[in-house]
Design an enzyme around this catalytic site. Structure first.
Site, PDB file in Angstrom:
ATOM      1  CG  ASP A 263      -2.183   0.898   0.899  1.00  0.00           C
ATOM      2  OD1 ASP A 263      -2.100   1.732  -0.030  1.00  0.00           O
ATOM      3  OD2 ASP A 263      -3.206   0.770   1.598  1.00  0.00           O
TER       4      ASP A 263
HETATM    5  C1  BGC Z   1      -4.988   3.298  -0.128  1.00  0.00           C
HETATM    6  C2  BGC Z   1      -5.078   2.340  -1.305  1.00  0.00           C
HETATM    7  C3  BGC Z   1      -4.893   3.088  -2.599  1.00  0.00           C
HETATM    8  C4  BGC Z   1      -3.548   3.819  -2.544  1.00  0.00           C
HETATM    9  C5  BGC Z   1      -3.252   4.603  -3.809  1.00  0.00           C
HETATM   10  C6  BGC Z   1      -3.747   4.154  -0.186  1.00  0.00           C
HETATM   11  O1  BGC Z   1      -3.804   5.161   0.758  1.00  0.00           O
HETATM   12  O2  BGC Z   1      -5.034   2.581   1.083  1.00  0.00           O
HETATM   13  O3  BGC Z   1      -6.316   1.682  -1.292  1.00  0.00           O
HETATM   14  O4  BGC Z   1      -4.994   2.245  -3.688  1.00  0.00           O
HETATM   15  O5  BGC Z   1      -3.564   4.717  -1.462  1.00  0.00           O
HETATM   16  O6  BGC Z   1      -4.104   5.678  -3.946  1.00  0.00           O
END
Ligand code: BGC
Length: 756
Positions: A263
């Protein structure tokens, strides 16, 4: 991760491997390995490591020299994110990157339709490909453990079986159409508060039976190509370096052949991450850039491991054909075919909870309809933090009504309350006081306007609920009450005109005590996408019958829900003894997964899952706690009759499949879909079980007077439990009761059979 810890865990968990591959999944991605060996043999260490971290915010590197394209990620899960600056969170301000806003996770789940999930995936993939993207960052399939969870609206359900069926549908829909999925957030990212620091303390059985099944199903049954590791820790180890989750379970047991990306900002180490199975650090190169090259040179990471991580990425790269730059972004992202899917999902997702004869709306003599509530004009495609869609358009509830019945009714609108706007940003005490005074004045004014309109109308459509600033990534809600004083407002409206139909456009449970009492009809219409307003209007006026079913339980009050009732959430209040007890009672294998130096203690960063498998209705049913609306519930404009529940046999062996048939008849006057649900209750089990568990369901369209015989199947192996003593799935062959009904709270027919 310390070496000592790896050794302890490896020793204890070797038996886990034995349970491997109950289904023996073999990823189709392995077919590329020969070709990949040839590619890897030509690569330098620098080129390899270059693939293991971000190049840009949503891109990771290929190898230009060898004709291997970059991997382009499309943020999801409910629409393809706008084109972003290479190194920042701001959009590029393009015109053609306006996408279809698909109904968010809980809305999709409310369709109880794997077919809809498949179509949804199809639509997402088509738009991703138009934009030249390879991997969609979705579906988001964590279990909705707490009603307040900031991302409940993105996630699917509180139930692992429903979540699994939809995750498989979504994944196949995407991957059959040329893009890869990235299942997120693996695993146990069930809260947003402290998500970047929290350590989930959980026993193996609950983890295996409740939280992992959607991931497992999407890997084993749909061959998911991507997984995103979660921000949190599980039993002491960050998800991005969790050997148990990434290596032993995901790859060795389930046969995952694809790539794991972190993530955004969720990587915490170099050696631990790469060894456990993280392929790409996003969106940085803090740990898997130069630091990784240094670790290889220092002999801490072998080049074999680097090759393996590169191989896993290349498999996906070869399976997903890159779109040449000159072909991408030529057309508007959102297109009619996808908008149609968004409509279809929305139209099947709306849940009717109560109807005292006021719906469908009666439109004789051009009645005055007062639409009251800021949610009637609220855009839900974006807001708050995180996932958002720069949507080509979004039909709000008010617009939908005007589209459908603008000429058949006199529609008048009052905002009623000031919606919550972003909760981010700090304010001085003076600013806050000033805002408070202004708010009191506005509230008074908005209330008066609403009451004036209410007095004139034949019927009131109160359109309230949360919005995207209330339900947001990064933080959980403090409570589930309707925001902005909606309860007070609706009480006052009811004194003026009791003919109220309430529609809540929320993505998660709300406290319904007030609205339920004062409304003659009550519906949940979700954050329902580009076409949400049209779908809602079609349901309200009876062009279609409502057919959504709740994917979660709505409790009477928040404090009744399991993690709250047990004091497990919010964290920090918890008595240290409870942690100590849990750890001392826990199975040695689990105990040894918990880092020695991090013995759990009362700490806001320790999330204890002592409710174990009793999540959602499993808790309410087992503990006999009354609910406001049960899991699975939803009314239609017709009535159904269930009859003749039969099974093909009376006794089943552990490898058999239970085949149930049941007759379902539409006994009313309008066509509608029913969602027949099969729950299993164990009669004389050897281990403890929740009172009942969903094990099959079927969504069936029925015309007035029509009957169908439904056939539902439950493989007996799906009734096994995770035996923490032997670290394997195990049979509990006992008598069971098959319960067929219209919700967890409305069982119509039962039948006992024996597992032997
Ligand atoms: C989120 C993800 C997301 C990523 C990119 C993160 O903060 O938890 O679900 O895909 O950001 O935007």
């Amino acid at each position: 991760m310390r070496i000592a810890n790896i050794l302890v865990i490896a020793a204890v968990l070797v038996p886990l491997l034995g349970s491997a591959a109950d289904k023996g999944h073999k990823s189709t991605l392995l077919q590329y390995d020969k070709q990949i060996d040839g590619i890897i043999s030509q690569m330098t260490l620098d080129e390899k490591v270059n693939m293991l971290h971000a190049k840009f915010m949503f891109v990771s590197d290929g190898i230009e020299r060898l004709g291997i394209a970059d991997i382009k990620y499309a943020d999801g899960p409910f629409g393809i994110r706008e084109e972003m600056q290479p190194k920042g969170w701001a959009g590029l301000g393009w015109e053609t990157d306006k996408a279809t806003f698909f109904p968010t996770g809980s809305a999709l789940a409310a369709t109880w339709s794997p077919e809809m999930a498949y179509k949804y995936g199809t639509g997402m993939a088509r738009e991703a490909r138009l934009r030249g993207k390879d991997m969609i960052l979705g579906p988001a399939i964590n279990i909705q453990r707490i009603p307040t969870g900031g991302r409940t609206y993105e996630y699917l359900s509180e139930d692992p079986f429903l979540s699994s069926r939809l995750a498989v549908g979504y994944t196949k829909g995407v991957q059959d159409n040329g893009a890869a999925v990235c299942l997120k957030h693996y695993a146990l990212n069930n809260q947003e508060n402290n998500r970047g620091t929290v350590n989930v303390i959980i026993g193996e059985r609950a983890m295996r039976e409740i939280y992992l099944p959607p991931f497992r199903a999407a890997v084993e049954e749909a061959d998911a190509y991507g997984v995103m590791s979660a921000y949190n820790k599980v039993n002491g180890f960050w998800c991005a370096e969790n050997d148990l989750l990434l290596h032993k379970i995901l790859r060795q047991e389930w046969g995952f052949g694809g790539m794991v990306i972190s993530d955004w900002g969720g990587t915490h180490s170099t050696v631990g991450s790469i060894k456990s199975g993280l392929n790409v650090e996003m969106p940085d190169q803090k740990y898997l850039g130069q630091a990784l090259i240094d670790s290889v040179k220092a002999g801490k990471v072998s080049e074999e491991i680097i090759n393996q991580r590169v191989r896993e990425i290349l498999r996906v790269r070869l399976a997903i054909k890159p779109i040449p730059a000159e072909k991408a972004n030529k057309e508007m992202t959102s297109q009619p075919a996808q908008q149609k899917i968004a409509y279809e999902v929305a139209s099947k997702s709306i849940v009717l909870l109560k109807n005292e004869g006021v719906l469908p709306l009666k439109l004789e003599n051009k009645p005055v309809i007062a639409v009251i509530g800021a949610n009637a004009t609220q855009i839900m495609a974006s807001g708050g933090l995180g996932a958002g869609v720069k949507t080509l358009y979004e039909v709000t509830p008010l617009e939908g009504l005007k589209n459908r019945i603008g000429d058949k009714a006199e529609i008048i609108f009052a905002k009623g309350y000031e919606p919550v706007t972003s909760r981010w940003g700090r304010k001085t005490p003076e600013q806050l006081e000033k805002e408070k005074q202004e708010k009191e004045l506005t509230t008074q004014k908005l209330t008066n306007e609403a009451l004036e309109l209410a007095a004139k109308a034949k019927v009131i459509l109160f359109i309230g609920g949360d919005n995207r600033s209330v339900e947001t990534e990064g933080s959980d809600r403090k409570d589930i009450f309707l925001p902005s004083g909606q309860d007070e407002l609706i009480r006052k409206i009811a004194e003026v005109n009791p003919n109220i139909v309430t529609v809540l456009t929320s993505g998660a449970p709300n406290d319904l005590n007030v609205v339920n009492k004062v409304s003659k009809a009550l519906l949940i219409s979700w954050f329902n996408g580009t076409e949400g307003g049209n779908a809602l209007a079609d349901v309200l006026v009876g062009n279609i019958s409502p057919s959504g079913r709740l994917p979660f339980t709505i409790p009477v009050k928040l404090e009744d829900s399991p993690a709250y009732a047990l004091g497990n959430y919010p964290q920090g209040k918890k008595n240290a003894d409870v942690f100590a007890n849990l750890v001392s009672e826990t199975d040695p294998a689990v105990k040894s997964q918990i880092k020695k130096e991090e013995t759990p203690k009362a700490d806001p960063n320790n999330a204890l899952y002592s409710e174990e498998s009793l999540v959602g209705y499993r808790w309410f049913d087992t503990k006999k706690v009354p609910v406001m609306y049960p899991f699975g519930s939803g009314l239609t404009y017709t009535t159904f009759k269930y009859a003749n529940l039969k099974t093909d046999k009376e006794k089943y062996g552990k490898n058999d499949v239970i085949i149930l048939t049941v007759e379902l008849k539409n006994t009313g006057k309008i066509a509608a879909d029913e969602v027949a649900q099969v729950y299993v209750h164990r009669i004389n089990p050897k281990v403890e079980w929740p009172q009942k568990e969903l094990k099959a369901f079927s969504r069936v369209p029925l015309n007035p007077g029509e009957s169908k015989t439904l056939k539902l199947e439950i493989p007996v192996e799906n009734l096994r439990f995770w035996n923490e003593k032997i670290h394997k799935w195990d049979d509990d062959l006992c008598k069971i009761e098959l319960m067929v009904g219209a919700s967890a709270g409305d069982i119509k027919l039962k039948k006992e059979v024996t597992l032997k």
